[in-house]
Design a protein around this motif. Sequence first.
Motif, PDB file in Angstrom:
ATOM      1  N   TRP A 188      11.093  27.074 -44.969  1.00  0.00           N
ATOM      2  CA  TRP A 188      11.969  26.800 -46.107  1.00  0.00           C
ATOM      3  C   TRP A 188      11.563  25.524 -46.828  1.00  0.00           C
ATOM      4  O   TRP A 188      11.759  25.389 -48.039  1.00  0.00           O
ATOM      5  CB  TRP A 188      13.429  26.701 -45.666  1.00  0.00           C
ATOM      6  N   GLY A 189      10.991  24.584 -46.080  1.00  0.00           N
ATOM      7  CA  GLY A 189      10.515  23.367 -46.726  1.00  0.00           C
ATOM      8  C   GLY A 189       9.457  23.636 -47.767  1.00  0.00           C
ATOM      9  O   GLY A 189       9.352  22.911 -48.766  1.00  0.00           O
ATOM     10  N   SER A 190       8.668  24.695 -47.560  1.00  0.00           N
ATOM     11  CA  SER A 190       7.636  25.024 -48.545  1.00  0.00           C
ATOM     12  C   SER A 190       8.254  25.556 -49.836  1.00  0.00           C
ATOM     13  O   SER A 190       7.699  25.371 -50.920  1.00  0.00           O
ATOM     14  CB  SER A 190       6.639  26.042 -47.970  1.00  0.00           C
ATOM     15  N   PHE A 191       9.414  26.205 -49.729  1.00  0.00           N
ATOM     16  CA  PHE A 191      10.142  26.613 -50.935  1.00  0.00           C
ATOM     17  C   PHE A 191      10.596  25.376 -51.704  1.00  0.00           C
ATOM     18  O   PHE A 191      10.420  25.281 -52.922  1.00  0.00           O
ATOM     19  CB  PHE A 191      11.373  27.446 -50.562  1.00  0.00           C
ATOM     20  N   VAL A 192      11.206  24.428 -50.978  1.00  0.00           N
ATOM     21  CA  VAL A 192      11.689  23.206 -51.614  1.00  0.00           C
ATOM     22  C   VAL A 192      10.535  22.438 -52.249  1.00  0.00           C
ATOM     23  O   VAL A 192      10.622  21.977 -53.396  1.00  0.00           O
ATOM     24  CB  VAL A 192      12.428  22.323 -50.586  1.00  0.00           C
ATOM     25  N   THR A 193       9.434  22.315 -51.521  1.00  0.00           N
ATOM     26  CA  THR A 193       8.285  21.554 -52.018  1.00  0.00           C
ATOM     27  C   THR A 193       7.638  22.238 -53.210  1.00  0.00           C
ATOM     28  O   THR A 193       7.225  21.571 -54.175  1.00  0.00           O
ATOM     29  CB  THR A 193       7.269  21.348 -50.882  1.00  0.00           C
TER      30      THR A 193
END
Length: 397
Positions: A188-193
């Motif tokens: 999910w962090g890759s979505f945010v980033t």
Amino acid sequence: MTHPVIPADPFTIHVSDGEIADLKARLAQTRLPNEPDGNENWDYGTNLSYMERLLTYWRDDFDWRKQEAWLNTFKQYRATITDEDGADHEIHFIYERSSQPGAIPLIMTHGWPSTFREFLDVVDRLAHPQTYGAEGPAFDVIVPSLIGYGFSSKPAQPIGPAAIAELWHKLMTDVLGYDKYAAQAGDWGSFVTSRLALQHAESLLAIHLTMLPLRPDVKDKPVTEEEAAWIKEMQAWWRQEEGYRSIQSTKPMALAFGLHDSPAGLAGWLADKYYRLGDIDKSHPWEGMEARFPMDTILTQFSIYWFTGTINSANTLYKAGPAENSNRLKRGEKVTVPTAYSEYPMDTLPLTPQSWAERGYNLKRFKIMERGGHFAAMEEPELFADDVRAAFKELLG
């Protein structure tokens, strides 16, 4: 480049003795289910023999106070940031300033079923590489807990990656005072980033991802044969593995009562994902799992969920994300920020074609890693940190 004094409150983790005793009492009352024959490879879900070992250790041997003390060796803060709808969010974050001049500000974002703990084995390696006999670059490392996760606040109305990206930008600029910064993430962090790079390209120096979440529009450029074969493999994988995602993206509350009330239920639900997505020797029901994710390591993750009561607020990101539709690129839209992508091949997923990565990102570096899985920073901290340093050195010169 930074504020002399951080406009955030120092934070120390402390769980009461009563909460620890309550956890142990609940574990002592666990009712274990029957297990169908043939679940040695976790084909029906989390293996019973592994769970018996895990729950016994959590009850009798796991020392939360020791882990709590270790977590508190990292400098932690909480800052109140208001989103675009006027809602306030308490954001918990690790902030380790590098001892080297000219360090690169780097915000690292975890995913599910993880917590900020996933990155703690690499914080010092990235902030102080000389301590480990490594060359730079060095980083000021910021590791926030996602909204609804761990020691960040639970949102009244779940928010998705695009909204979280706005909060992260305010954290980096308004709170920490950086004009330019870099970002790293997976899951999910890759979505945010990725949303950070789309929404604030002027502030992002570069990004490093271990998952590519954005889905490009393919109307102008049809998929290649390699891409089509990869998409077919991905769809087959998800048909087998998407049960958790289907529930959490539709009716997370139906699941929440069991996971929030039972530590065994929580552990059984989360452990399956570590087994599926980690770089694990799966020839034995539990030996490979324990070798890759030692009991103290994985139970620290689970305990953070348990003591903060955040499993439901974490799970609802799966409903908020699709509702936001933030992973779909519009026609002609692309991340322009220089991007490095590292794929860990033991993630049980087919290898991503480089051409697919280039559709959605300004891809400058594409690397297939030799080992490690979905939780790379926790599984292979030295390899991961070396790769992150090498990637940003290449991207930023």
